[in-house]
Design an enzyme around this catalytic site. Structure first.
Site, PDB file in Angstrom:
ATOM      1  N   CYS A 114      10.836  -1.331  -0.402  1.00 48.74           N
ATOM      2  CA  CYS A 114       9.486  -1.265   0.174  1.00 48.74           C
ATOM      3  C   CYS A 114       8.720  -2.571  -0.012  1.00 48.74           C
ATOM      4  CB  CYS A 114       8.729  -0.096  -0.422  1.00 48.74           C
ATOM      5  SG  CYS A 114       9.456   1.478   0.075  1.00 48.74           S
ATOM      6  N   HIS A 115       8.679  -3.074  -1.246  1.00 45.51           N
ATOM      7  CA  HIS A 115       7.972  -4.328  -1.503  1.00 45.51           C
ATOM      8  C   HIS A 115       8.754  -5.228  -2.446  1.00 45.51           C
ATOM      9  CE1 HIS A 115       5.130  -0.955  -0.861  1.00 45.51           C
ATOM     10  NE2 HIS A 115       4.648  -1.768   0.057  1.00 45.51           N
ATOM     11  N   GLY A 116      10.014  -4.922  -2.636  1.00 44.21           N
ATOM     12  CA  GLY A 116      10.896  -5.847  -3.350  1.00 44.21           C
ATOM     13  C   GLY A 116      10.932  -5.737  -4.864  1.00 44.21           C
TER      14      GLY A 116
END
Ligand code: FES
Length: 138
Positions: free
Chosen positions: A102-104
């Site tokens: 999703c955001h790493g």
């Protein structure tokens, strides 16, 4: 007698047979509606997790404190990213652990946050070994 699905969903403990999970593999089960990753870690993964200086971690916890003594190969974590709740992918990312697309966020082989926006390690649910090859979660 096993609890029915509605009782399990409401929070009854579940038993999980670990014997089919080979070294280097993981399974995902559901407890209280949450995904639980159970990973049979390799020697390399354990060594990597224990080689890290605990006080260098964002959420400092030793690997030993996140597993059960004598069953150090088994990592049991709630598979919900501590950033915004996505489900990370096992055996992905730079730390031989979990990667949240999703955001790493990247978690190591102890489920500890190592990179990315997540503030905390993957949570360890309450569980115990009821035999060498079986755990009870909850
Ligand atoms: S929800 Fe996992 S990195 Fe944002």
């Amino acid at each position: 007698m096993n609890p029915d699905a509605a009782t399990i969903a409401a929070g009854a403990p579940i038993e999980v047979d670990l014997s089919p999970v080979a070294e280097g593999q993981d399974i995902k089960v559901f407890w209280r509606g949450k995904p639980i990753y159970i990973m049979n870690r390799t020697k390399k993964q354990i060594e990597e997790a224990r080689a890290v200086a605990v006080d260098s971690l964002r959420d400092p916890q030793s690997d030993e404190s996140r597993v059960k003594a004598g069953h150090d190969n088994w990592l049991v974590v709630i598979g919900i990213c501590t950033h915004l709740g996505c489900i990370p992918i096992a055996y992905e990312g730079n730390y031989d652990g979990f990667f949240c697309p999703c955001h790493g966020s990247q978690y190591d082989s102890s489920g500890r946050i190592r990179q990315g926006p997540a503030p905390l390690n993957l949570a360890v649910p309450p569980y115990q070994f009821v035999s060498d090859t079986k755990i009870q979660i909850g």
